[in-house]
Design an enzyme around this catalytic site. Structure first.
Site, PDB file in Angstrom:
ATOM      1  N   CYS A   1       0.783  -1.230   0.000  1.00  0.00           N
ATOM      2  CA  CYS A   1       0.000   0.000   0.000  1.00  0.00           C
ATOM      3  C   CYS A   1       0.820   1.287   0.000  1.00  0.00           C
ATOM      4  O   CYS A   1       0.539   2.194  -0.792  1.00  0.00           O
ATOM      5  CB  CYS A   1      -0.975  -0.003   1.168  1.00  0.00           C
ATOM      6  SG  CYS A   1      -0.256  -0.471   2.748  1.00  0.00           S
TER       7      CYS A   1
ATOM      8  N   LYS B   1      -8.116   6.019   4.819  1.00  0.00           N
ATOM      9  CA  LYS B   1      -6.717   5.678   5.095  1.00  0.00           C
ATOM     10  C   LYS B   1      -5.758   6.579   4.329  1.00  0.00           C
ATOM     11  O   LYS B   1      -5.972   6.881   3.152  1.00  0.00           O
ATOM     12  CB  LYS B   1      -6.488   4.214   4.718  1.00  0.00           C
ATOM     13  CG  LYS B   1      -5.048   3.749   4.779  1.00  0.00           C
ATOM     14  CD  LYS B   1      -4.935   2.300   4.351  1.00  0.00           C
ATOM     15  CE  LYS B   1      -3.490   1.866   4.175  1.00  0.00           C
ATOM     16  NZ  LYS B   1      -3.366   0.456   3.771  1.00  0.00           N
TER      17      LYS B   1
ATOM     18  N   HIS C   1      -1.623   6.600   5.238  1.00  0.00           N
ATOM     19  CA  HIS C   1      -0.426   5.746   5.227  1.00  0.00           C
ATOM     20  C   HIS C   1       0.701   6.305   4.364  1.00  0.00           C
ATOM     21  O   HIS C   1       1.445   5.562   3.716  1.00  0.00           O
ATOM     22  CB  HIS C   1      -0.778   4.322   4.770  1.00  0.00           C
ATOM     23  CG  HIS C   1       0.107   3.282   5.401  1.00  0.00           C
ATOM     24  ND1 HIS C   1       0.037   1.948   5.102  1.00  0.00           N
ATOM     25  CD2 HIS C   1       1.089   3.394   6.343  1.00  0.00           C
ATOM     26  CE1 HIS C   1       0.931   1.276   5.805  1.00  0.00           C
ATOM     27  NE2 HIS C   1       1.585   2.132   6.566  1.00  0.00           N
TER      28      HIS C   1
ATOM     29  N   HIS D   1      -8.832  -4.635   3.853  1.00  0.00           N
ATOM     30  CA  HIS D   1      -7.510  -4.815   4.446  1.00  0.00           C
ATOM     31  C   HIS D   1      -7.631  -5.659   5.718  1.00  0.00           C
ATOM     32  O   HIS D   1      -8.544  -5.455   6.507  1.00  0.00           O
ATOM     33  CB  HIS D   1      -6.935  -3.435   4.781  1.00  0.00           C
ATOM     34  CG  HIS D   1      -5.484  -3.398   5.099  1.00  0.00           C
ATOM     35  ND1 HIS D   1      -4.961  -3.924   6.266  1.00  0.00           N
ATOM     36  CD2 HIS D   1      -4.430  -2.906   4.414  1.00  0.00           C
ATOM     37  CE1 HIS D   1      -3.655  -3.738   6.283  1.00  0.00           C
ATOM     38  NE2 HIS D   1      -3.308  -3.131   5.170  1.00  0.00           N
TER      39      HIS D   1
ATOM     40  N   ASP E   1      -5.337  -0.803  -4.212  1.00  0.00           N
ATOM     41  CA  ASP E   1      -3.917  -0.431  -4.307  1.00  0.00           C
ATOM     42  C   ASP E   1      -2.998  -1.626  -4.478  1.00  0.00           C
ATOM     43  O   ASP E   1      -1.833  -1.473  -4.825  1.00  0.00           O
ATOM     44  CB  ASP E   1      -3.486   0.422  -3.103  1.00  0.00           C
ATOM     45  CG  ASP E   1      -3.816  -0.209  -1.772  1.00  0.00           C
ATOM     46  OD1 ASP E   1      -4.353  -1.333  -1.762  1.00  0.00           O
ATOM     47  OD2 ASP E   1      -3.556   0.419  -0.737  1.00  0.00           O
TER      48      ASP E   1
ATOM     49  N   LYS F   1      -0.319  -9.924  -2.503  1.00  0.00           N
ATOM     50  CA  LYS F   1       0.208  -8.746  -1.818  1.00  0.00           C
ATOM     51  C   LYS F   1       1.643  -8.964  -1.349  1.00  0.00           C
ATOM     52  O   LYS F   1       1.977 -10.022  -0.822  1.00  0.00           O
ATOM     53  CB  LYS F   1      -0.693  -8.431  -0.620  1.00  0.00           C
ATOM     54  CG  LYS F   1      -0.244  -7.246   0.214  1.00  0.00           C
ATOM     55  CD  LYS F   1      -1.220  -6.982   1.329  1.00  0.00           C
ATOM     56  CE  LYS F   1      -0.764  -5.795   2.171  1.00  0.00           C
ATOM     57  NZ  LYS F   1      -1.749  -5.457   3.224  1.00  0.00           N
TER      58      LYS F   1
END
Length: 539
Positions: free
Chosen positions: A41, A100, A102, A256, A308, A333
């Protein structure tokens, strides 16, 4: 074979129910080869916001973690990067980020907000500046450290028991112990507790925080209320700004891990907690789209839906899949350049401007949103830097048949792992791997990006993605006459690409990605940070 067949039939008979996202795709364009610039991410979002590979902004790690591991770190999206939000803000758009972030928070003090969304073009921010992580869910230990935490508690309890025994022995006269020994044992116990407890016991208070602009509203966040508040904030922003141009970036915490799902959707799907989470996300998307329709904004709103990175396929609990499923695509991921980690959903709707119920199989990127939005808003893109995204409005409208992308570069951290070549004249789609990650005997994969935990195939692995999207049958000079020609052309493209890279400060370096107590946002008295101001806020 029978087990696999049952699993496939199960997915066919009981699919995830996403009626709102499905309807969005029917009303717009579905991008089947939509590519993220990273499989994690933090770098992927940096690329999305700036239209540039994360290595250009220093948001690609050369060592250690590839995402910001704590909120109180000094790294973040550099202030000199120009996001699409900043471009549209300059064009008179009211901009908001809800959800979010981050991308970092502070640089030198807990209140300088040098990486805050407001410094990157967002007029309004509501959400978490960090991410949704395991410790945010009440009652659950941080899984990778759960066993270690149990040991720390055991050692602390044994040390405290020793101190208590020494103290009782001295007071009762059962045995003689010098006070200095008792004091020393007490000091060691306290220091040991201070050493480990903040790292484990206070993470929920330090990382799981909700902000409104620059003010903490919840510390720690009430995860059970986060979805409803994000949805409420998004709809409220639409209602407040319906009279003028606005940019709303709703960055959902779904899907997530941990896939915390509210009671209304828990157990409603046939695919466990992850399925429940997906269906709740779909419901939230439907509510936001309904708000746009209610305000009469459907026909003049450019709507974009994406992820993402791919599903976290190795996140499992016993026999349950917690982190999603990537279908036919290999990996997931964090797994470098494998398709499962970077090939993500892509849907764009703009009634009357972009044709409905259309499928585009051309290579596109999350980075393309940057120049596309700049074009639609009449903004001038920065001329002092390389923009890797392409304006795809002509492709979306059907005015051209092919994507402007020829080569796409797939990084794992700051290391180039793979390259995609769209050879338009032949209608071929090649992908070469210079580096691959190691698969272990249990089927899991190593997440390292360089050195001894990866494989450097010689010659590089070459795949034809149109015939082999699952990347299971690497080509060879015997099976593909153009093998060497393709490798040579891609190698020249890599050389040209690397000439455009310039040294920049590394935002994910060890120094920039370690917890610093003086950067820790705190509502209360540090280190015991706690507050709940949500009930005092009137929307």
């Amino acid at each position: 074979l029978m087990s696999s067949l049952i699993i496939v039939l199960y997915h066919i008979l009981f699919p995830l129910r996403t009626p709102n996202i499905d309807q969005l795709a029917k009303e717009g364009v579905k991008l089947t080869q939509h590519i993220a610039a990273a499989s994690l991410c933090t770098p992927s979002r940096a690329a999305f916001l700036t239209g540039r590979y994360p290595i250009r902004s220093g948001m690609a790690s050369k060592a250690g973690s590839r995402v910001f591991t704590r909120l109180a770190v000094s790294g973040g999206l550099p202030p000199n990067e120009t996001t699409f939000a900043k471009l549209l803000q300059q064009q008179g758009y009211t901009t908001a980020l809800i959800g979010k972030w981050h991308q970092g928070m502070n640089c030198e003090s807990r209140n300088d907000y040098c990486h805050h969304p407001s410094k990157h073009g967002f007029s309004y921010f509501y959400g978490t500046p960090h991410s949704l992580v395991e410790e945010c869910e009440p009652g659950k230990a941080f899984k990778p450290n759960a066993a270690q935490e149990a040991k720390y508690w055991f050692y602390t309890e044994m040390a405290a028991l020793l101190v208590l025994s020494l103290l009782l022995g001295r007071i009762t006269g059962l045995f003689f112990v010098k006070w200095r020994i008792i004091a020393f044992a007490t000091l060691c116990t306290v220091l040991f507790f201070i050493f480990w407890f903040p790292k484990h016991g206070l993470l929920r208070y330090w990382n799981c925080i909700m902000f409104r602009d620059h003010n903490i509203t919840e510390q720690p966040m009430k995860i059970e209320n986060a979805a409803s508040r994000i949805l409420k904030e998004a709809i409220s922003f639409i209602e407040r700004n319906k009279q003028g141009p606005f940019l709303l970036f709703v960055s959902l915490l779904h899907v997530h891990t941990p896939c915390f799902t509210t009671e209304m959707f828990r157990g409603k799907s046939r695919h466990g907690l992850y399925g429940d989470n997906v269906e709740e996300m779909d419901w939230m998307v439907g509510k936001i789209l309904a708000a746009i329709d209610k305000e009469g904004l459907r026909n003049n709103t450019f709507t974009y839906f994406a992820s993402d990175n791919g599903g976290y396929v190795e996140s499992r609990d016993d026999n349950s899949q917690l982190g999603g499923w990537n279908g036919i695509y290999k990996g997931g991921k964090a797994m470098g350049g494998l398709e499962g980690g970077i090939r993500v959903p892509g849907i764009i709707r703009w009634p009357g401007i972009i044709p409905a119920n259309t499928v585009i199989d051309e290579p596109t990127s999350l980075m393309d949103i940057y120049p596309t939005l700049a074009h639609l808003a009449g903004a001038t893109m920065p001329q002092d830097r390389v923009i890797d995204g392409k304006n795809q409005i002509a492709l979306l409208q059907g005015a051209v048949q092919h994507s402007e992308h020829e080569f796409m570069f797939h990084y794992c951290g700051a290391f180039l792992h793979a390259v995609r070549w769209y050879q338009k004249e032949r209608g071929a789609l090649w992908k070469v791997y210079y580096v691959t990650q190691k698969f272990h005997q249990d089927g899991s994969i190593g997440y390292a990006c360089s050195e001894d935990k990866v494989i450097y195939p010689n010659p590089p692995l070459l795949f034809d993605l149109l015939r082999d999207p699952s990347e299971v049958n690497p080509l060879s000079p015997n099976s593909e006459p153009l093998f060497h020609t393709v490798l040579q052309r891609i190698e020249r493209a890599v050389e040209d690409h690397q000439k455009t890279l310039t040294p920049v400060p590394q935002q994910l370096s060890l120094d920039n990605n370690i917890w610093k107590h003086w950067l820790q946002p705190c509502c209360g008295t540090f280190p015991f940070c706690w507050c709940d101001k949500e009930s005092d806020h009137k929307s």
